[in-house]
Design an enzyme around this catalytic site. Sequence first.
Site, PDB file in Angstrom:
ATOM      1  N   ARG A   1       0.823  -1.217   0.000  1.00 34.63           N
ATOM      2  CA  ARG A   1       0.000   0.000   0.000  1.00 34.63           C
ATOM      3  C   ARG A   1       0.855   1.264   0.000  1.00 34.63           C
ATOM      4  NH1 ARG A   1      -1.805   1.211   6.111  1.00 34.63           N
ATOM      5  NH2 ARG A   1       0.063   0.538   7.168  1.00 34.63           N
TER       6      ARG A   1
ATOM      7  N   SER B   1      12.113   2.803   9.236  1.00 35.76           N
ATOM      8  CA  SER B   1      11.707   2.172   7.973  1.00 35.76           C
ATOM      9  C   SER B   1      11.918   3.128   6.813  1.00 35.76           C
ATOM     10  CB  SER B   1      10.234   1.767   8.028  1.00 35.76           C
ATOM     11  OG  SER B   1      10.048   0.772   9.005  1.00 35.76           O
TER      12      SER B   1
ATOM     13  N   LYS C   1      11.902  -1.327   3.051  1.00 35.13           N
ATOM     14  CA  LYS C   1      10.709  -1.937   2.490  1.00 35.13           C
ATOM     15  C   LYS C   1      11.030  -2.361   1.060  1.00 35.13           C
ATOM     16  CE  LYS C   1       7.612  -1.490   5.816  1.00 35.13           C
ATOM     17  NZ  LYS C   1       6.919  -2.678   6.372  1.00 35.13           N
TER      18      LYS C   1
ATOM     19  N   ASP D   1      12.069  -5.893   4.663  1.00 33.34           N
ATOM     20  CA  ASP D   1      10.698  -6.348   4.815  1.00 33.34           C
ATOM     21  C   ASP D   1      10.043  -6.414   3.444  1.00 33.34           C
ATOM     22  OD1 ASP D   1       8.146  -6.973   5.551  1.00 33.34           O
ATOM     23  OD2 ASP D   1       7.848  -5.274   6.903  1.00 33.34           O
TER      24      ASP D   1
ATOM     25  N   GLU E   1      12.014 -10.066   6.567  1.00 31.45           N
ATOM     26  CA  GLU E   1      10.679 -10.143   7.144  1.00 31.45           C
ATOM     27  C   GLU E   1       9.642 -10.485   6.069  1.00 31.45           C
ATOM     28  OE1 GLU E   1      10.112  -6.694   9.628  1.00 31.45           O
ATOM     29  OE2 GLU E   1       7.954  -6.965   9.622  1.00 31.45           O
TER      30      GLU E   1
ATOM     31  N   ASP F   1       5.739 -11.978   9.920  1.00 33.35           N
ATOM     32  CA  ASP F   1       4.951 -10.830  10.387  1.00 33.35           C
ATOM     33  C   ASP F   1       3.467 -11.070  10.066  1.00 33.35           C
ATOM     34  OD1 ASP F   1       3.822  -8.432  11.076  1.00 33.35           O
ATOM     35  OD2 ASP F   1       4.951  -7.188   9.685  1.00 33.35           O
TER      36      ASP F   1
ATOM     37  N   LYS G   1       2.569  -7.366  16.640  1.00 33.23           N
ATOM     38  CA  LYS G   1       1.960  -6.030  16.621  1.00 33.23           C
ATOM     39  C   LYS G   1       0.653  -6.109  17.385  1.00 33.23           C
ATOM     40  CE  LYS G   1       3.915  -4.835  12.126  1.00 33.23           C
ATOM     41  NZ  LYS G   1       3.735  -5.030  10.682  1.00 33.23           N
TER      42      LYS G   1
ATOM     43  N   SER H   1       4.652  -1.955  14.691  1.00 30.85           N
ATOM     44  CA  SER H   1       3.339  -1.304  14.689  1.00 30.85           C
ATOM     45  C   SER H   1       2.891  -1.085  13.260  1.00 30.85           C
ATOM     46  CB  SER H   1       3.391   0.040  15.423  1.00 30.85           C
ATOM     47  OG  SER H   1       3.948   1.046  14.597  1.00 30.85           O
TER      48      SER H   1
ATOM     49  N   LEU I   1       0.778   1.921  10.839  1.00 31.16           N
ATOM     50  CA  LEU I   1       0.978   3.367  10.781  1.00 31.16           C
ATOM     51  C   LEU I   1       0.149   3.991  11.902  1.00 31.16           C
ATOM     52  CD1 LEU I   1       2.745   5.087   9.106  1.00 31.16           C
ATOM     53  CD2 LEU I   1       0.975   5.228   7.404  1.00 31.16           C
TER      54      LEU I   1
ATOM     55  N   ASP J   1      10.481  -1.881  16.104  1.00 28.05           N
ATOM     56  CA  ASP J   1      10.147  -1.178  14.861  1.00 28.05           C
ATOM     57  C   ASP J   1       8.973  -0.259  15.187  1.00 28.05           C
ATOM     58  OD1 ASP J   1       9.893  -0.474  12.180  1.00 28.05           O
ATOM     59  OD2 ASP J   1       8.632  -2.197  11.713  1.00 28.05           O
TER      60      ASP J   1
ATOM     61  N   ASP K   1       8.782   3.251  14.751  1.00 30.33           N
ATOM     62  CA  ASP K   1       9.084   4.593  14.234  1.00 30.33           C
ATOM     63  C   ASP K   1       7.861   5.312  13.671  1.00 30.33           C
ATOM     64  OD1 ASP K   1       8.837   2.730  12.215  1.00 30.33           O
ATOM     65  OD2 ASP K   1      10.319   3.651  10.913  1.00 30.33           O
TER      66      ASP K   1
HETATM   67 MG    MG Z   1       6.385  -6.188   8.375  1.00 31.79          MG
END
Ligand code: MG
Length: 363
Positions: A24, A135, A162, A190, A218, A243, A267, A295, A297, A320, A322
């Site tokens: 996304r 990230s 990413k 990731d 990941e 994840d 998460k 987490s 967003l 993670d 941030d």
């Molecule tokens: Mg992930």
Amino acid sequence: MKIKDLKVYYLKVPLKKEFKTSLRTVKIAEEIIVEIETDTGDIGYGEAAPTAVITGDINSSISGIIQKYIRPKLIGESIGNIEKIHFLIEESAVNNNSAKAAVEMAVYDLFAQKLDVPLYKILGGYRNSLNSDLSISVNSPAQMKVEALQAVSDGYQVLKLKVGKDYQKDLDRFRAVRNAVGKNIKIRLDANQGWQPKEAVSIIRAMEAENLKPELIEQPVKADDYQGLKFVRDSVLTPIMADESLFSARDCLHLLKMQACDLINIKLMKAGGIYNALKINAIAEAYGIEVMLGSMLEAKVSVTAAAHLAAAKKNITRLDLDAPLYLAEDPVEGGIILNGRQISFPDEKGLGIRKLNNLIEIK
Ligand SMILES: [Mg+2]
């Protein structure tokens, strides 16, 4: 201390820049905020992030479940009865983990306030400061290199790239960043489910052959492809982290019995709250598997709850968290103190959140 009222709010915060993963692209963070008021006049806060492509949860489903199914069960309940409240929330509906997480963290906030300690101390109290990675959105290799260099000059020692988009290009992205930042910066990748199992093996082996030293990879493959995840894990030397494959304690048991991954990412929005996250961490610890606390967003309410959980547990060795740094403004007064990669806790009870700005109540 009994629950007197539970209100639900909508919060919208623009991002400093687009956040891009293989799943996304986001320009505005939207959150649902929960505010629980007790008969003693205390307030507990919780937050849920709508992440349709991962959890299936959207704003209206989160607020609807909380107002119609969870709220009526909790009014009048004693804050001290954490186990009972957890199951009242859990049994109010199947799935809807983001909604459950938001309500439950507000209850934990109040529970710690009642005991007059910061939340991380009642959850375990293993450490009182943390370091997060940063990230880097998936973009062209040149752009990711620029952002990585900026992150390193800002003091970050661990970057999370990413990837998982245009599979052929992912190796170029990683190489560009590695060559720019040098060998001493840890780089985790990731793929957010973006590779086929054989693609993942081929690209990870290429990274290993070039000595690019990925710290971990990941979620290389689709969330429900446990066999594919195991195939990747068995075929490369680099540690593989689950994840999106892992929401629940049952998922965790399943993956670890299969030996399908080396590490897991918990998460709160996937697990459905702190209680379940503690259970998943305990299972992982029993299997000798370390945990990353991540987490979606999210703004600083739920990230504060996640940071308290991470500080509480020895087995949570990677952070993670941030996400609040992506927001163009911080609508949350109080909570954790974010100073670049460093996260610290003010000496305040509960989550230490004093006030939220720009909330719109959902009636
Ligand atoms: Mg992930």
